[in-house]
Scaffold this active site. Sequence first.
Site, PDB file in Angstrom:
ATOM      1  N   GLY A 231       0.773  -1.522  -0.013  1.00 28.64           N
ATOM      2  CA  GLY A 231       0.155   0.035   0.092  1.00 28.64           C
ATOM      3  C   GLY A 231       0.372   1.471  -0.198  1.00 28.64           C
ATOM      4  O   GLY A 231       0.353   1.688  -0.495  1.00 28.64           O
ATOM      5  N   HIS A 258       2.646  15.155   8.518  1.00 30.16           N
ATOM      6  CA  HIS A 258       2.671  13.617   8.452  1.00 30.16           C
ATOM      7  C   HIS A 258       1.829  13.553  10.051  1.00 30.16           C
ATOM      8  O   HIS A 258       2.570  13.064  10.603  1.00 30.16           O
ATOM      9  CB  HIS A 258       4.074  12.990   8.147  1.00 30.16           C
ATOM     10  CG  HIS A 258       4.283  11.043   7.935  1.00 30.16           C
ATOM     11  ND1 HIS A 258       5.277  10.552   8.410  1.00 30.16           N
ATOM     12  CD2 HIS A 258       2.897  10.257   8.092  1.00 30.16           C
ATOM     13  CE1 HIS A 258       4.584   9.475   8.538  1.00 30.16           C
ATOM     14  NE2 HIS A 258       2.856   9.118   8.197  1.00 30.16           N
ATOM     15  N   CYS A 282       5.314   4.783  15.315  1.00 34.03           N
ATOM     16  CA  CYS A 282       5.545   5.179  16.529  1.00 34.03           C
ATOM     17  C   CYS A 282       4.561   5.885  16.664  1.00 34.03           C
ATOM     18  O   CYS A 282       4.522   6.862  17.962  1.00 34.03           O
ATOM     19  CB  CYS A 282       6.539   6.653  15.855  1.00 34.03           C
ATOM     20  SG  CYS A 282       8.009   5.873  15.531  1.00 34.03           S
ATOM     21  N   SER A 286      -2.602   4.718  17.691  1.00 31.36           N
ATOM     22  CA  SER A 286      -3.047   4.158  18.414  1.00 31.36           C
ATOM     23  C   SER A 286      -3.561   6.084  19.344  1.00 31.36           C
ATOM     24  O   SER A 286      -3.961   5.739  20.078  1.00 31.36           O
ATOM     25  CB  SER A 286      -2.115   3.919  19.419  1.00 31.36           C
ATOM     26  OG  SER A 286      -0.425   4.470  19.982  1.00 31.36           O
TER      27      SER A 286
END
Length: 634
Positions: A231, A258, A282, A286
Amino acid sequence: MEEIMDEVVAFTLKSRLDEANYKKLLKVNSPTLHKFVAKYVEHCNPDTVFVNDDSEESVEYIRKTAIEAGEEGGLAIDGHTYHFDNSGDQGRDKKNTRILVPKGVDLGPAIDTRDRDAGCEEAHQILNNIMKGRKLFISFFCLGPANSPFTIPCVQLTDSSYVIHNEFLLYRPGYQEFIRRADSNALSKFFRFVHSQGEVDERKVSKNLDKRRIYIDLYHDIVYSTNTQYGGNSIGLKKLAMRLAILKASTEDWLTEHMLVLGIRGPRERMTYFTGAYPSMCGKTSTAMLEGESIVGDDIAYLRRGESEVRAANAERGMFGIIQGVNAKDDPLLWKALNSSGEIIFSNVLVTASGGVHWIDKGVESPQKGLNYSGEWYIGKKDTAGKDIPPSHPNARFTLSLNSLGNADPRLDDPEGFEIGGMVYGGRDSDTCVPVEEAFDWVHGVIVKGACLESETTAATLGKEGIREINPMANLDFLSVPVGRYIQMNIDFVTGLKKAPLIFSVNYFLKDEEGRWLNERNDKKVWYQWMELRVHDDVNAIETPTGFIPIYDDLEILFRESLHKDYSKAEYNKQFTIRIPENLAKIERVKKFYETQVTDTPAILFEVLETQKKRLMDAKGKFGDYIPPFVLLK
Ligand code: OXD
Ligand code: MN
């Protein structure tokens, strides 16, 4: 319509597309688009062409084709599918990713470029006839919310139904936006992506990896991607579009970052939005998925200046997330989504005979065998170098749409975007930076938190893991303007704005002398809640040589109230000790990077680093090498 079409273009399209698809294409009244499509239909030479008009039938056709073509397989849970990439095609291929620039353009040593003419020629050689025997999919998307100042229209050409299926989950549909813009003569420019998986083997994975190329024709807004399915190399709108968007932003005074975008709940239901830049693997996803908070995006943000504030929008609408480590305890929201029916593509996980999926650190016992990116897999299977093959690849992923998550922000597609209160930078750093810290001001933040971001390499890119690298704003892999200019753009971005966001750093990866983590996975919720309070000036902080850090009492309350955890003074002291030798060493590494890798570093960067160094030296003189926070408490 036909009069304005170049005769050859019209002829090509008519003879190559069946009537239904020809009609769908012609509905977008853009000669530029028709010419582009005709050129690549002719050049790549597919047997058939499918135009996605975003109707439910079209999308269903793409889902069905992905299964029929063997690019995806069905799983036990309704809507779930899996896909494998070649074992040599499991991450972003930095070596063969090049920005194509005309002679005389120099982006500096930190950015990999190639001469445009030579690169285009090579890409076209590889693409010639590459789709023979195949179907070409043409699909329209919007980067950013539709019909808004953030929107960038994009068209993807690919012979992979897996790529289009991913994009359908990850990006906002664009067919209507193209029609609308073309009809009102507002479709002068759009991003274009030409992808081919190339020849595939019996497992339907790209096999000519020696001809894997990802070439970004920067000044023509076109990206070519060949002989890859992973991807990060093949989904045009993701990291490939980012290079185009960074250049576009640089000429229009906004930023492509980003970054995640996340709403954090403060006292009395106050909601404060943050952006957060982290290198791949990193903790970005989450963090974006923190329980009780509100996700807007987990990877790419567009930042624009509002009247007095910074506004951000998610360029995407879905997640191509890393699955390793996702478990029921730490990631309850994601866990629920990944275990419920709904559209999800799993890539490079382990697939069991009963149609279940497994991945590293799932928190349940590993099946003995199954199917994975290496073929039939069993515990103890070795690769050619004699190393154990894990059940899933460390960079195995899942793709889903944010609206299938319970915590998606209700204003996800708001054309105005979100007012940003704080911007966060975080890297994989075992020994230097404290878990959370606020910069002294915008310029200090852009330079010391953003431009100096350092992180260890991960499995998201091919190559060695665990190497410490300077990664400005976690964006180095995707920059398409010289690094110094990009930093200056960041410095200048808030000039004249009344409400510049505060800038913070976070570090989830601190370890003690024995190599044990100093924090638990979910401690980041407290760091974000503390930052939320700082944005509104609700708590005080301790001034250190590197920035402002939390006061113990404030963290103790947050840990207790939101994580139901006792947070001891000993833990606090260990985590928030200012480590002078490590900070000084990092400054030297950063200086070296900017002196050797960046030819246009703004002078202010070195000045800010010198001042920081002086503060560190003064503190060392007064308090020694390791300064626990209470020493600095006034
Ligand atoms: C990603 C990456 O896939 O940064 O988001 O590698
Ligand atoms: Mn990313």
